[in-house]
Scaffold this motif. Structure first.
Motif, PDB file in Angstrom:
ATOM      1  N   CYS A  31       0.821  -1.202   0.000  1.00  0.00           N
ATOM      2  CA  CYS A  31       0.000   0.000   0.000  1.00  0.00           C
ATOM      3  C   CYS A  31       0.856   1.254   0.000  1.00  0.00           C
ATOM      4  O   CYS A  31       1.984   1.242   0.487  1.00  0.00           O
ATOM      5  CB  CYS A  31      -0.889   0.045   1.246  1.00  0.00           C
ATOM      6  SG  CYS A  31      -2.432  -0.812   1.035  1.00  0.00           S
ATOM      7  N   LEU A  33      -0.588   3.832   1.432  1.00  0.00           N
ATOM      8  CA  LEU A  33      -1.108   4.399   2.673  1.00  0.00           C
ATOM      9  C   LEU A  33      -0.902   3.416   3.820  1.00  0.00           C
ATOM     10  O   LEU A  33      -0.626   2.236   3.598  1.00  0.00           O
ATOM     11  CB  LEU A  33      -2.613   4.703   2.526  1.00  0.00           C
ATOM     12  CG  LEU A  33      -3.009   5.667   1.408  1.00  0.00           C
ATOM     13  CD1 LEU A  33      -4.529   5.749   1.303  1.00  0.00           C
ATOM     14  CD2 LEU A  33      -2.409   7.047   1.645  1.00  0.00           C
ATOM     15  N   CYS A  35      -3.397   3.195   6.517  1.00  0.00           N
ATOM     16  CA  CYS A  35      -4.622   3.680   7.154  1.00  0.00           C
ATOM     17  C   CYS A  35      -4.772   3.121   8.577  1.00  0.00           C
ATOM     18  O   CYS A  35      -4.677   1.903   8.786  1.00  0.00           O
ATOM     19  CB  CYS A  35      -5.842   3.288   6.325  1.00  0.00           C
ATOM     20  SG  CYS A  35      -5.716   3.849   4.612  1.00  0.00           S
ATOM     21  N   PHE A  37      -7.330   2.745  10.232  1.00  0.00           N
ATOM     22  CA  PHE A  37      -8.526   1.915  10.386  1.00  0.00           C
ATOM     23  C   PHE A  37      -8.426   0.597   9.628  1.00  0.00           C
ATOM     24  O   PHE A  37      -9.334  -0.223   9.655  1.00  0.00           O
ATOM     25  CB  PHE A  37      -9.767   2.680   9.888  1.00  0.00           C
ATOM     26  CG  PHE A  37      -9.601   3.236   8.494  1.00  0.00           C
ATOM     27  CD1 PHE A  37      -9.790   2.441   7.380  1.00  0.00           C
ATOM     28  CD2 PHE A  37      -9.227   4.553   8.314  1.00  0.00           C
ATOM     29  CE1 PHE A  37      -9.616   2.952   6.097  1.00  0.00           C
ATOM     30  CE2 PHE A  37      -9.052   5.084   7.034  1.00  0.00           C
ATOM     31  CZ  PHE A  37      -9.245   4.269   5.922  1.00  0.00           C
ATOM     32  N   CYS A  38      -7.301   0.371   8.908  1.00  0.00           N
ATOM     33  CA  CYS A  38      -7.172  -0.825   8.076  1.00  0.00           C
ATOM     34  C   CYS A  38      -7.055  -2.079   8.937  1.00  0.00           C
ATOM     35  O   CYS A  38      -6.267  -2.110   9.878  1.00  0.00           O
ATOM     36  CB  CYS A  38      -5.928  -0.707   7.200  1.00  0.00           C
ATOM     37  SG  CYS A  38      -5.705  -2.128   6.099  1.00  0.00           S
ATOM     38  N   LYS A  40      -5.527  -4.748   8.394  1.00  0.00           N
ATOM     39  CA  LYS A  40      -4.198  -5.385   8.424  1.00  0.00           C
ATOM     40  C   LYS A  40      -3.279  -4.729   9.452  1.00  0.00           C
ATOM     41  O   LYS A  40      -2.316  -5.335   9.888  1.00  0.00           O
ATOM     42  CB  LYS A  40      -3.566  -5.410   7.033  1.00  0.00           C
ATOM     43  CG  LYS A  40      -3.135  -4.104   6.438  1.00  0.00           C
ATOM     44  CD  LYS A  40      -2.606  -4.364   5.015  1.00  0.00           C
ATOM     45  CE  LYS A  40      -2.085  -3.100   4.368  1.00  0.00           C
ATOM     46  NZ  LYS A  40      -1.644  -3.334   2.988  1.00  0.00           N
ATOM     47  N   PHE A  41      -3.611  -3.503   9.840  1.00  0.00           N
ATOM     48  CA  PHE A  41      -2.820  -2.879  10.906  1.00  0.00           C
ATOM     49  C   PHE A  41      -3.395  -3.173  12.283  1.00  0.00           C
ATOM     50  O   PHE A  41      -2.883  -2.708  13.293  1.00  0.00           O
ATOM     51  CB  PHE A  41      -2.692  -1.375  10.663  1.00  0.00           C
ATOM     52  CG  PHE A  41      -1.850  -1.069   9.450  1.00  0.00           C
ATOM     53  CD1 PHE A  41      -0.530  -1.494   9.389  1.00  0.00           C
ATOM     54  CD2 PHE A  41      -2.374  -0.393   8.370  1.00  0.00           C
ATOM     55  CE1 PHE A  41       0.249  -1.252   8.260  1.00  0.00           C
ATOM     56  CE2 PHE A  41      -1.613  -0.141   7.243  1.00  0.00           C
ATOM     57  CZ  PHE A  41      -0.288  -0.573   7.189  1.00  0.00           C
ATOM     58  N   LEU A  81      -6.544  -6.118   0.146  1.00  0.00           N
ATOM     59  CA  LEU A  81      -5.955  -5.307   1.217  1.00  0.00           C
ATOM     60  C   LEU A  81      -4.593  -4.790   0.757  1.00  0.00           C
ATOM     61  O   LEU A  81      -3.563  -5.021   1.392  1.00  0.00           O
ATOM     62  CB  LEU A  81      -5.862  -6.100   2.523  1.00  0.00           C
ATOM     63  CG  LEU A  81      -7.163  -6.102   3.320  1.00  0.00           C
ATOM     64  CD1 LEU A  81      -7.002  -6.860   4.626  1.00  0.00           C
ATOM     65  CD2 LEU A  81      -7.668  -4.681   3.590  1.00  0.00           C
ATOM     66  N   GLY A  82      -4.609  -4.114  -0.379  1.00  0.00           N
ATOM     67  CA  GLY A  82      -3.416  -3.509  -0.960  1.00  0.00           C
ATOM     68  C   GLY A  82      -3.859  -2.590  -2.084  1.00  0.00           C
ATOM     69  O   GLY A  82      -5.029  -2.620  -2.488  1.00  0.00           O
TER      70      GLY A  82
HETATM   71  S1  SF4 Z   1      -5.466  -1.768   2.216  1.00  0.00           S
HETATM   72 FE1  SF4 Z   1      -6.757   0.046   1.972  1.00  0.00          FE
HETATM   73  S2  SF4 Z   1      -7.348   0.574   4.066  1.00  0.00           S
HETATM   74 FE2  SF4 Z   1      -5.537  -0.786   4.205  1.00  0.00          FE
HETATM   75  S3  SF4 Z   1      -3.763   0.601   4.290  1.00  0.00           S
HETATM   76 FE3  SF4 Z   1      -4.078   0.046   2.151  1.00  0.00          FE
HETATM   77  S4  SF4 Z   1      -5.382   1.704   1.344  1.00  0.00           S
HETATM   78 FE4  SF4 Z   1      -5.519   1.799   3.565  1.00  0.00          FE
END
Ligand code: SF4
Length: 210
Positions: A31, A33, A35, A37-38, A40-41, A81-82
């Motif tokens: 990614c 970003l 995020c 709220f993601c 995966k984090f 998720l990417g």
């Molecule tokens: S998968 Fe989507 S929500 Fe998660 S970090 Fe990447 S852009 Fe953000």
């Protein structure tokens, strides 16, 4: 168990998954970003009961094999998720092949940062095989965007807006999206930005693929 070991133990990966009559393609885990709220984090790669954890970047042949018959779906959506445009060549190759196999509509769910990443306007390449883009704007201003999306590159918010302008100018159906319920995010103001750009707007719910 270390993350890498856990990944190696998985036999199958979800490169394609069906939802609501559409087929979603999961082509990368990278990614632009980070995020807040993601999932995966938060230690989870699961979205609507699909485990989207990838251990490798699939090639175009593998994605096409997983996709099956594209004509069976109302829409094919690059979304995992990417960030799919980080694999632009693969995305374009797969989209072109799916079109040739009868895909009715192809959409890319994106952060809108491809032009910033590649240092050139890629929307002329996208418009050849991509009908629509859903761009995660996610905020009505740069400060709120930085807080929630934590971009790895400077100028990301403005770059996403410019990407929307260029995509529209090249004839791609553009929708800006924002997630309801994130602190400080003003959905009405996000919608007004879309109106100003002359593109569509869709409010999204957290963890819902769309
Ligand atoms: S998968 Fe989507 S929500 Fe998660 S970090 Fe990447 S852009 Fe953000």
């Amino acid at each position: 168990m270390p993350e890498l070991s856990r990944r190696r133990e998985r036999a199958e990966e979800t490169l394609a998954y069906a939802l609501h009559g559409s087929l979603y393609l999961n082509i990368t885990y990278h990614c632009t970003l980070r995020c807040a709220f993601c999932p995966k984090f938060q230690g989870s790669w699961e979205v609507q009961h699909y485990d989207l954890l990838l251990t490798r970047e699939p090639d175009a042949e593998q994605v096409l094999a997983a996709a099956g018959n594209p004509a069976a779906y109302k829409e094919i959506v690059f979304c995992g998720l990417g960030e799919p445009t980080l694999r632009l060549d693969t995305l374009l190759t797969v989209a072109q092949a799916l079109k040739a196999q009868g895909a009715r509509r192809i959409r890319v769910n994106t952060d809108g940062l491809a032009n910033l990443v590649y240092g050139r306007d890629v929307t002329p390449e996208l418009t050849v095989v991509v009908d629509a883009v859903s761009i995660s704007l996610n905020a009505q201003d740069e400060m709120t965007y930085e807080r929630h999306c934590r971009p790895k590159r400077l100028g990301a918010y403005q770059a996403a807006l410019e990407f929307a302008r260029q995509a529209k100018a090249h004839g791609i159906d553009v929708t800006l999206t924002a997630i309801s319920g994130l602190e400080g995010v003003d959905i009405a103001a996000c919608r007004r930005i879309a109106d100003t750009l002359g593109v569509q707007f869709r409010q999204r719910e957290l963890d819902a693929v769309g």
